[in-house]
Design a protein around this motif. Structure first.
Motif, PDB file in Angstrom:
ATOM      1  N   PHE A  17       0.836  -1.197   0.000  1.00 49.67           N
ATOM      2  CA  PHE A  17       0.000   0.000   0.000  1.00 49.67           C
ATOM      3  C   PHE A  17       0.876   1.255   0.000  1.00 49.67           C
ATOM      4  CE2 PHE A  17      -2.903   2.762   2.794  1.00 49.67           C
ATOM      5  CZ  PHE A  17      -3.637   3.244   1.730  1.00 49.67           C
ATOM      6  N   CYS A  18       1.881   1.288   0.872  1.00 53.12           N
ATOM      7  CA  CYS A  18       2.751   2.458   0.969  1.00 53.12           C
ATOM      8  C   CYS A  18       3.543   2.694  -0.314  1.00 53.12           C
ATOM      9  CB  CYS A  18       3.684   2.317   2.163  1.00 53.12           C
ATOM     10  SG  CYS A  18       2.827   2.376   3.743  1.00 53.12           S
ATOM     11  N   ILE A  19       4.041   1.625  -0.921  1.00 52.50           N
ATOM     12  CA  ILE A  19       4.799   1.769  -2.166  1.00 52.50           C
ATOM     13  C   ILE A  19       3.900   2.295  -3.280  1.00 52.50           C
ATOM     14  CG2 ILE A  19       5.960   0.445  -3.982  1.00 52.50           C
ATOM     15  CD1 ILE A  19       7.295  -1.186  -1.717  1.00 52.50           C
ATOM     16  N   LEU A  20       2.697   1.787  -3.378  1.00 52.81           N
ATOM     17  CA  LEU A  20       1.769   2.305  -4.395  1.00 52.81           C
ATOM     18  C   LEU A  20       1.437   3.768  -4.136  1.00 52.81           C
ATOM     19  CD1 LEU A  20      -0.622  -0.730  -4.914  1.00 52.81           C
ATOM     20  CD2 LEU A  20       0.915   0.271  -6.609  1.00 52.81           C
ATOM     21  N   LEU A  21       1.254   4.143  -2.870  1.00 57.37           N
ATOM     22  CA  LEU A  21       1.001   5.548  -2.542  1.00 57.37           C
ATOM     23  C   LEU A  21       2.154   6.430  -3.010  1.00 57.37           C
ATOM     24  CD1 LEU A  21      -0.498   5.286   1.058  1.00 57.37           C
ATOM     25  CD2 LEU A  21      -1.647   6.261  -0.940  1.00 57.37           C
ATOM     26  N   TYR A  80       9.467   3.380 -11.868  1.00 60.79           N
ATOM     27  CA  TYR A  80       8.165   2.711 -11.825  1.00 60.79           C
ATOM     28  C   TYR A  80       7.090   3.771 -11.781  1.00 60.79           C
ATOM     29  CZ  TYR A  80      11.023  -1.282 -10.647  1.00 60.79           C
ATOM     30  OH  TYR A  80      11.975  -2.267 -10.673  1.00 60.79           O
ATOM     31  N   SER A  81       6.034   3.560 -12.547  1.00 51.22           N
ATOM     32  CA  SER A  81       4.879   4.466 -12.516  1.00 51.22           C
ATOM     33  C   SER A  81       3.614   3.624 -12.396  1.00 51.22           C
ATOM     34  CB  SER A  81       4.845   5.360 -13.756  1.00 51.22           C
ATOM     35  OG  SER A  81       4.757   4.588 -14.924  1.00 51.22           O
ATOM     36  N   ILE A  82       2.589   4.243 -11.862  1.00 47.63           N
ATOM     37  CA  ILE A  82       1.345   3.522 -11.602  1.00 47.63           C
ATOM     38  C   ILE A  82       0.464   3.536 -12.847  1.00 47.63           C
ATOM     39  CG2 ILE A  82       0.126   5.522 -10.628  1.00 47.63           C
ATOM     40  CD1 ILE A  82      -0.948   3.498  -8.457  1.00 47.63           C
ATOM     41  N   THR A  83      -0.214   2.447 -13.093  1.00 51.96           N
ATOM     42  CA  THR A  83      -1.139   2.353 -14.221  1.00 51.96           C
ATOM     43  C   THR A  83      -2.542   2.750 -13.761  1.00 51.96           C
ATOM     44  OG1 THR A  83      -1.735   0.068 -13.715  1.00 51.96           O
ATOM     45  CG2 THR A  83       0.166   0.405 -15.183  1.00 51.96           C
ATOM     46  N   GLU A  84      -3.463   2.859 -14.682  1.00 46.85           N
ATOM     47  CA  GLU A  84      -4.854   3.144 -14.318  1.00 46.85           C
ATOM     48  C   GLU A  84      -5.416   2.011 -13.461  1.00 46.85           C
ATOM     49  OE1 GLU A  84      -8.178   5.012 -13.486  1.00 46.85           O
ATOM     50  OE2 GLU A  84      -6.439   5.930 -14.466  1.00 46.85           O
ATOM     51  N   THR A  85      -5.080   0.780 -13.817  1.00 49.16           N
ATOM     52  CA  THR A  85      -5.506  -0.369 -13.002  1.00 49.16           C
ATOM     53  C   THR A  85      -4.919  -0.252 -11.597  1.00 49.16           C
ATOM     54  OG1 THR A  85      -5.631  -1.755 -14.963  1.00 49.16           O
ATOM     55  CG2 THR A  85      -5.503  -2.894 -12.852  1.00 49.16           C
ATOM     56  N   GLY A  86      -3.669   0.179 -11.517  1.00 48.19           N
ATOM     57  CA  GLY A  86      -3.022   0.383 -10.232  1.00 48.19           C
ATOM     58  C   GLY A  86      -3.698   1.479  -9.426  1.00 48.19           C
ATOM     59  N   ARG A  87      -4.119   2.541 -10.097  1.00 53.08           N
ATOM     60  CA  ARG A  87      -4.828   3.627  -9.393  1.00 53.08           C
ATOM     61  C   ARG A  87      -6.162   3.139  -8.835  1.00 53.08           C
ATOM     62  NH1 ARG A  87      -2.240   8.217  -9.500  1.00 53.08           N
ATOM     63  NH2 ARG A  87      -0.813   8.675 -11.204  1.00 53.08           N
ATOM     64  N   GLN A  88      -6.847   2.318  -9.594  1.00 51.09           N
ATOM     65  CA  GLN A  88      -8.110   1.763  -9.111  1.00 51.09           C
ATOM     66  C   GLN A  88      -7.878   0.853  -7.906  1.00 51.09           C
ATOM     67  OE1 GLN A  88      -9.875  -0.069 -12.558  1.00 51.09           O
ATOM     68  NE2 GLN A  88     -10.079   1.881 -13.636  1.00 51.09           N
ATOM     69  N   TYR A  89      -6.847   0.028  -7.991  1.00 50.76           N
ATOM     70  CA  TYR A  89      -6.493  -0.861  -6.892  1.00 50.76           C
ATOM     71  C   TYR A  89      -6.111  -0.040  -5.655  1.00 50.76           C
ATOM     72  CZ  TYR A  89      -3.935  -4.643  -4.475  1.00 50.76           C
ATOM     73  OH  TYR A  89      -3.471  -5.564  -3.570  1.00 50.76           O
ATOM     74  N   LEU A  90      -5.324   1.009  -5.859  1.00 52.41           N
ATOM     75  CA  LEU A  90      -4.911   1.879  -4.756  1.00 52.41           C
ATOM     76  C   LEU A  90      -6.110   2.573  -4.123  1.00 52.41           C
ATOM     77  CD1 LEU A  90      -2.742   3.194  -3.018  1.00 52.41           C
ATOM     78  CD2 LEU A  90      -2.389   4.862  -4.873  1.00 52.41           C
ATOM     79  N   ALA A  92      -9.150   1.428  -3.948  1.00 53.69           N
ATOM     80  CA  ALA A  92      -9.835   0.408  -3.145  1.00 53.69           C
ATOM     81  C   ALA A  92      -9.062   0.133  -1.859  1.00 53.69           C
ATOM     82  CB  ALA A  92     -10.014  -0.879  -3.951  1.00 53.69           C
ATOM     83  N   MET A  93      -7.739   0.051  -1.960  1.00 55.88           N
ATOM     84  CA  MET A  93      -6.909  -0.158  -0.768  1.00 55.88           C
ATOM     85  C   MET A  93      -7.068   1.010   0.202  1.00 55.88           C
ATOM     86  SD  MET A  93      -3.360  -1.558  -2.439  1.00 55.88           S
ATOM     87  CE  MET A  93      -2.570  -2.130  -0.944  1.00 55.88           C
ATOM     88  N   SER A  94      -7.091   2.229  -0.311  1.00 55.25           N
ATOM     89  CA  SER A  94      -7.227   3.419   0.536  1.00 55.25           C
ATOM     90  C   SER A  94      -8.543   3.399   1.299  1.00 55.25           C
ATOM     91  CB  SER A  94      -7.135   4.700  -0.300  1.00 55.25           C
ATOM     92  OG  SER A  94      -5.849   4.863  -0.820  1.00 55.25           O
ATOM     93  N   GLU A  95      -9.602   3.010   0.615  1.00 57.42           N
ATOM     94  CA  GLU A  95     -10.909   2.936   1.272  1.00 57.42           C
ATOM     95  C   GLU A  95     -10.894   1.895   2.389  1.00 57.42           C
ATOM     96  OE1 GLU A  95     -15.531   1.908   0.169  1.00 57.42           O
ATOM     97  OE2 GLU A  95     -14.225   2.678  -1.411  1.00 57.42           O
ATOM     98  N   GLU A  96     -10.321   0.736   2.107  1.00 56.79           N
ATOM     99  CA  GLU A  96     -10.232  -0.306   3.127  1.00 56.79           C
ATOM    100  C   GLU A  96      -9.358   0.138   4.297  1.00 56.79           C
ATOM    101  OE1 GLU A  96     -12.029  -3.100   3.351  1.00 56.79           O
ATOM    102  OE2 GLU A  96     -13.038  -2.386   1.548  1.00 56.79           O
ATOM    103  N   TRP A  97      -8.256   0.815   3.986  1.00 51.83           N
ATOM    104  CA  TRP A  97      -7.372   1.312   5.032  1.00 51.83           C
ATOM    105  C   TRP A  97      -8.109   2.315   5.925  1.00 51.83           C
ATOM    106  CZ3 TRP A  97      -2.988  -0.113   7.127  1.00 51.83           C
ATOM    107  CH2 TRP A  97      -2.348   0.764   8.005  1.00 51.83           C
ATOM    108  N   ASP A  98      -8.810   3.251   5.308  1.00 52.42           N
ATOM    109  CA  ASP A  98      -9.561   4.250   6.082  1.00 52.42           C
ATOM    110  C   ASP A  98     -10.599   3.582   6.969  1.00 52.42           C
ATOM    111  OD1 ASP A  98      -8.038   6.212   4.873  1.00 52.42           O
ATOM    112  OD2 ASP A  98      -9.608   6.818   3.462  1.00 52.42           O
TER     113      ASP A  98
END
Length: 121
Positions: A17-21, A80-90, A92-98
């Protein structure tokens, strides 16, 4: 289980999660990610942890990579850069984290349980 074991489990569960952020803010190279993580001792990770995680995130199509020349005369760096799929995954992860943080805060008595954080009455 010792507190060190527990801390290790927390770290494993949040490192992705932190690396994607971090990468969502701007493209980054591996050593840069490792150095930034060292700023928070609970998140500090070695190359043997970070690089396999980056490869898996690429395999899952959450990240892409590109090579960039350096101005210091050093070898090119793999960014490394994030893809659109990665942004969607992130997202979802952010919502779960919150939701998790809000639930823990509620259990600790720090906040009232809000709506939509998974508390069953």
């Amino acid at each position: 289980m010792s507190i060190d074991d527990w801390r290790s489990q927390i770290k494993r569960g949040t490192l992705e999660f932190c690396i994607l952020l971090m990468i969502s803010q701007k493209p980054r190279y591996g050593y840069e990610i490792i150095n930034e993580l060292e700023g928070w001792s609970i998140l500090a990770a070695k190359e043997s942890t970070v690089y396999p995680l980056l490869r898996r995130l690429m395999k899952d199509e959450f990240l892409t990579s590109f090579w960039k020349e350096t101005t210091e005369g050093l070898p090119p760096r793999k960014y490394y850069s994030i893809t659109e799929t990665g942004r969607q995954y992130l997202a979802a992860m952010s919502e779960e984290w919150d939701n998790l943080v809000a639930a823990i805060a509620g259990i600790k008595g720090e906040t009232e349980y809000g709506q939509d954080i998974g508390k069953l009455s």
